[in-house]
Design a protein around this motif. Sequence first.
Motif, PDB file in Angstrom:
ATOM      1  N   ALA B  26       0.836  -1.212   0.000  1.00  0.00           N
ATOM      2  CA  ALA B  26       0.000   0.000   0.000  1.00  0.00           C
ATOM      3  C   ALA B  26       0.866   1.255   0.000  1.00  0.00           C
ATOM      4  O   ALA B  26       0.483   2.284  -0.561  1.00  0.00           O
ATOM      5  CB  ALA B  26      -0.944  -0.014   1.200  1.00  0.00           C
ATOM      6  N   ALA B  27       2.058   1.162   0.605  1.00  0.00           N
ATOM      7  CA  ALA B  27       2.988   2.295   0.571  1.00  0.00           C
ATOM      8  C   ALA B  27       3.543   2.485  -0.841  1.00  0.00           C
ATOM      9  O   ALA B  27       3.715   3.610  -1.307  1.00  0.00           O
ATOM     10  CB  ALA B  27       4.117   2.072   1.575  1.00  0.00           C
ATOM     11  N   TYR B  28       3.811   1.374  -1.536  1.00  0.00           N
ATOM     12  CA  TYR B  28       4.262   1.478  -2.931  1.00  0.00           C
ATOM     13  C   TYR B  28       3.183   2.176  -3.772  1.00  0.00           C
ATOM     14  O   TYR B  28       3.481   3.004  -4.634  1.00  0.00           O
ATOM     15  CB  TYR B  28       4.539   0.096  -3.535  1.00  0.00           C
ATOM     16  N   VAL B  52      -7.788   8.697   0.825  1.00  0.00           N
ATOM     17  CA  VAL B  52      -8.177   7.398   0.293  1.00  0.00           C
ATOM     18  C   VAL B  52      -9.484   6.987   0.963  1.00  0.00           C
ATOM     19  O   VAL B  52      -9.578   7.003   2.186  1.00  0.00           O
ATOM     20  CB  VAL B  52      -7.084   6.345   0.572  1.00  0.00           C
ATOM     21  N   ALA B  53     -10.478   6.651   0.157  1.00  0.00           N
ATOM     22  CA  ALA B  53     -11.762   6.212   0.715  1.00  0.00           C
ATOM     23  C   ALA B  53     -11.860   4.697   0.760  1.00  0.00           C
ATOM     24  O   ALA B  53     -12.606   4.138   1.567  1.00  0.00           O
ATOM     25  CB  ALA B  53     -12.915   6.769  -0.121  1.00  0.00           C
ATOM     26  N   ARG B  54     -11.123   4.044  -0.117  1.00  0.00           N
ATOM     27  CA  ARG B  54     -11.213   2.585  -0.174  1.00  0.00           C
ATOM     28  C   ARG B  54     -10.009   2.018  -0.920  1.00  0.00           C
ATOM     29  O   ARG B  54      -9.523   2.623  -1.863  1.00  0.00           O
ATOM     30  CB  ARG B  54     -12.494   2.206  -0.938  1.00  0.00           C
ATOM     31  N   HIS B  55      -9.524   0.893  -0.457  1.00  0.00           N
ATOM     32  CA  HIS B  55      -8.466   0.152  -1.149  1.00  0.00           C
ATOM     33  C   HIS B  55      -8.934  -1.264  -1.359  1.00  0.00           C
ATOM     34  O   HIS B  55      -9.555  -1.840  -0.476  1.00  0.00           O
ATOM     35  CB  HIS B  55      -7.215  -0.002  -0.275  1.00  0.00           C
ATOM     36  N   ARG B  56      -8.580  -1.840  -2.490  1.00  0.00           N
ATOM     37  CA  ARG B  56      -8.748  -3.278  -2.677  1.00  0.00           C
ATOM     38  C   ARG B  56      -7.445  -3.790  -3.254  1.00  0.00           C
ATOM     39  O   ARG B  56      -7.009  -3.326  -4.303  1.00  0.00           O
ATOM     40  CB  ARG B  56      -9.909  -3.551  -3.631  1.00  0.00           C
ATOM     41  N   LEU B  57      -6.803  -4.692  -2.554  1.00  0.00           N
ATOM     42  CA  LEU B  57      -5.505  -5.226  -2.995  1.00  0.00           C
ATOM     43  C   LEU B  57      -5.604  -6.728  -3.176  1.00  0.00           C
ATOM     44  O   LEU B  57      -6.113  -7.429  -2.304  1.00  0.00           O
ATOM     45  CB  LEU B  57      -4.417  -4.944  -1.950  1.00  0.00           C
ATOM     46  N   GLN B  58      -5.124  -7.199  -4.313  1.00  0.00           N
ATOM     47  CA  GLN B  58      -5.025  -8.636  -4.561  1.00  0.00           C
ATOM     48  C   GLN B  58      -3.546  -8.979  -4.645  1.00  0.00           C
ATOM     49  O   GLN B  58      -2.850  -8.487  -5.545  1.00  0.00           O
ATOM     50  CB  GLN B  58      -5.677  -8.994  -5.890  1.00  0.00           C
ATOM     51  N   TYR B  59      -3.114  -9.810  -3.726  1.00  0.00           N
ATOM     52  CA  TYR B  59      -1.699 -10.208  -3.694  1.00  0.00           C
ATOM     53  C   TYR B  59      -1.572 -11.491  -4.504  1.00  0.00           C
ATOM     54  O   TYR B  59      -2.067 -12.537  -4.102  1.00  0.00           O
ATOM     55  CB  TYR B  59      -1.260 -10.433  -2.259  1.00  0.00           C
ATOM     56  N   LEU B  60      -0.943 -11.404  -5.663  1.00  0.00           N
ATOM     57  CA  LEU B  60      -0.947 -12.541  -6.586  1.00  0.00           C
ATOM     58  C   LEU B  60       0.277 -13.429  -6.413  1.00  0.00           C
ATOM     59  O   LEU B  60       0.198 -14.640  -6.588  1.00  0.00           O
ATOM     60  CB  LEU B  60      -1.023 -12.021  -8.025  1.00  0.00           C
ATOM     61  N   ARG B  61       1.409 -12.820  -6.093  1.00  0.00           N
ATOM     62  CA  ARG B  61       2.649 -13.584  -5.911  1.00  0.00           C
ATOM     63  C   ARG B  61       3.484 -12.924  -4.834  1.00  0.00           C
ATOM     64  O   ARG B  61       3.521 -11.694  -4.780  1.00  0.00           O
ATOM     65  CB  ARG B  61       3.472 -13.549  -7.199  1.00  0.00           C
ATOM     66  N   VAL B  96       3.170 -10.561 -12.511  1.00  0.00           N
ATOM     67  CA  VAL B  96       2.357  -9.580 -11.795  1.00  0.00           C
ATOM     68  C   VAL B  96       2.298  -9.988 -10.325  1.00  0.00           C
ATOM     69  O   VAL B  96       1.921 -11.114 -10.005  1.00  0.00           O
ATOM     70  CB  VAL B  96       0.936  -9.495 -12.385  1.00  0.00           C
ATOM     71  N   TYR B  97       2.680  -9.077  -9.447  1.00  0.00           N
ATOM     72  CA  TYR B  97       2.710  -9.384  -8.015  1.00  0.00           C
ATOM     73  C   TYR B  97       1.430  -8.938  -7.323  1.00  0.00           C
ATOM     74  O   TYR B  97       1.006  -9.552  -6.346  1.00  0.00           O
ATOM     75  CB  TYR B  97       3.907  -8.699  -7.351  1.00  0.00           C
ATOM     76  N   CYS B  98       0.834  -7.858  -7.802  1.00  0.00           N
ATOM     77  CA  CYS B  98      -0.304  -7.295  -7.085  1.00  0.00           C
ATOM     78  C   CYS B  98      -1.153  -6.469  -8.034  1.00  0.00           C
ATOM     79  O   CYS B  98      -0.614  -5.777  -8.906  1.00  0.00           O
ATOM     80  CB  CYS B  98       0.224  -6.410  -5.949  1.00  0.00           C
ATOM     81  N   ARG B  99      -2.458  -6.588  -7.897  1.00  0.00           N
ATOM     82  CA  ARG B  99      -3.388  -5.685  -8.584  1.00  0.00           C
ATOM     83  C   ARG B  99      -4.182  -4.966  -7.500  1.00  0.00           C
ATOM     84  O   ARG B  99      -4.562  -5.591  -6.505  1.00  0.00           O
ATOM     85  CB  ARG B  99      -4.355  -6.460  -9.479  1.00  0.00           C
ATOM     86  N   ALA B 100      -4.426  -3.706  -7.718  1.00  0.00           N
ATOM     87  CA  ALA B 100      -5.121  -2.946  -6.684  1.00  0.00           C
ATOM     88  C   ALA B 100      -5.999  -1.880  -7.302  1.00  0.00           C
ATOM     89  O   ALA B 100      -5.780  -1.461  -8.445  1.00  0.00           O
ATOM     90  CB  ALA B 100      -4.109  -2.298  -5.739  1.00  0.00           C
ATOM     91  N   SER B 101      -6.987  -1.488  -6.551  1.00  0.00           N
ATOM     92  CA  SER B 101      -7.930  -0.467  -6.977  1.00  0.00           C
ATOM     93  C   SER B 101      -8.193   0.426  -5.774  1.00  0.00           C
ATOM     94  O   SER B 101      -8.436  -0.076  -4.677  1.00  0.00           O
ATOM     95  CB  SER B 101      -9.207  -1.185  -7.433  1.00  0.00           C
ATOM     96  N   SER B 102      -8.102   1.731  -5.964  1.00  0.00           N
ATOM     97  CA  SER B 102      -8.282   2.655  -4.840  1.00  0.00           C
ATOM     98  C   SER B 102      -9.273   3.743  -5.217  1.00  0.00           C
ATOM     99  O   SER B 102      -9.179   4.307  -6.308  1.00  0.00           O
ATOM    100  CB  SER B 102      -6.959   3.327  -4.470  1.00  0.00           C
ATOM    101  N   VAL B 103     -10.188   4.036  -4.317  1.00  0.00           N
ATOM    102  CA  VAL B 103     -11.097   5.171  -4.496  1.00  0.00           C
ATOM    103  C   VAL B 103     -10.488   6.357  -3.754  1.00  0.00           C
ATOM    104  O   VAL B 103     -10.177   6.271  -2.563  1.00  0.00           O
ATOM    105  CB  VAL B 103     -12.510   4.861  -3.968  1.00  0.00           C
ATOM    106  N   ILE B 104     -10.282   7.442  -4.502  1.00  0.00           N
ATOM    107  CA  ILE B 104      -9.623   8.641  -3.985  1.00  0.00           C
ATOM    108  C   ILE B 104     -10.644   9.777  -3.936  1.00  0.00           C
ATOM    109  O   ILE B 104     -11.400   9.971  -4.892  1.00  0.00           O
ATOM    110  CB  ILE B 104      -8.469   9.051  -4.944  1.00  0.00           C
ATOM    111  N   VAL B 105     -10.643  10.499  -2.837  1.00  0.00           N
ATOM    112  CA  VAL B 105     -11.579  11.607  -2.666  1.00  0.00           C
ATOM    113  C   VAL B 105     -10.787  12.900  -2.486  1.00  0.00           C
ATOM    114  O   VAL B 105      -9.994  13.004  -1.540  1.00  0.00           O
ATOM    115  CB  VAL B 105     -12.487  11.367  -1.433  1.00  0.00           C
ATOM    116  N   PRO B 106     -10.967  13.875  -3.390  1.00  0.00           N
ATOM    117  CA  PRO B 106     -10.356  15.189  -3.152  1.00  0.00           C
ATOM    118  C   PRO B 106     -10.873  15.763  -1.832  1.00  0.00           C
ATOM    119  O   PRO B 106     -12.062  15.630  -1.529  1.00  0.00           O
ATOM    120  CB  PRO B 106     -10.822  16.017  -4.347  1.00  0.00           C
ATOM    121  N   PHE B 107      -9.981  16.365  -1.082  1.00  0.00           N
ATOM    122  CA  PHE B 107     -10.306  16.708   0.302  1.00  0.00           C
ATOM    123  C   PHE B 107      -9.826  18.116   0.598  1.00  0.00           C
ATOM    124  O   PHE B 107      -8.709  18.496   0.228  1.00  0.00           O
ATOM    125  CB  PHE B 107      -9.609  15.699   1.225  1.00  0.00           C
TER     126      PHE B 107
END
Lengths: 150, 131
Positions: B26-28, B52-61, B96-107
């Motif tokens: 998540a830091a990367y 960040v409003a939401r993170h979804r991380l899939q750790y593939l390898r 591919v080591y990881c796929r991720a999706s993040s919802v970002i909210v301007p604040f």
Amino acid sequence: MSRHVVTCPLRWSDMDSAGHVNNIVHLRYLEEARIDMFALRAPQSGVPVFTEGTVVAQQEIEYLIPLRYGAEPVRVEAWVTRVGNSSFDIAYEIRDDAACYARATSTIVAFDLNMNTSRPLRAAERAVLAALADDINDRADDSAGVEVSR
Amino acid sequence: MKHVYRCQLRRSDMDSYRHVNNVVYAAYLEDARAEMFRAHKPVAPFAERIVVARHRLQYLRPLVFRPEPVSVESWVSRIGTSSLTVEHEIHDGETVYCRASSVIVPFDLDAQCARPIEPAERAALEALSEH
């Protein structure tokens, strides 16, 4: 059958320049709760479990309210929502009495670190996980959770 | 357009399982996101005016420390009124080591509340969009 409750002290440096506990630090709180859950619950079963390793396969976290540093700790409540053949799901809430700051889920895979591959969950591990399933149909006197001071 | 961030690993990113720890990914992503917004200059300090409003991380390898950097590809997949979704892929060519999706909210940091995406930001974000 209950949630595992970990008291989580905040550190001032957990906040970022927005004055919020940084999004990444929330994931660290979840990990601490998860490790505490296994470390505390597994020995009670009388057999060594989870010692061969687990890895995180998937995580989803929803940040509901910005969390700010305060002297009072928050609670991380964790419970098991699914047990599969070689993986299981954990749900979490980071909260205090006033609010729920984040909700999250993790999929954890039992992992053989020597073979570098997933492995089936052992019977003893399943028993520990079954006791951590938070079932709303359970008896009310079982729902208090285990309070752990850290 | 996909932004590619070359991400240098640190030995201390690994935990005792000798894998890069799940939280470090998540830091990367945060570093990749910040560089993407900086490089494409939506509006000067966009990366510091979001939450960040939401993170979804899939750790593939499992990712193991190596001196060569890995690539973090980032792109915008959705632009709403007051939030956007950023997709990420951490990879090394084929792997591919990881796929991720993040919802970002301007604040709005002064008012401590969400704010709408400004027109100049929207235009710049559209240049980062891939579907």
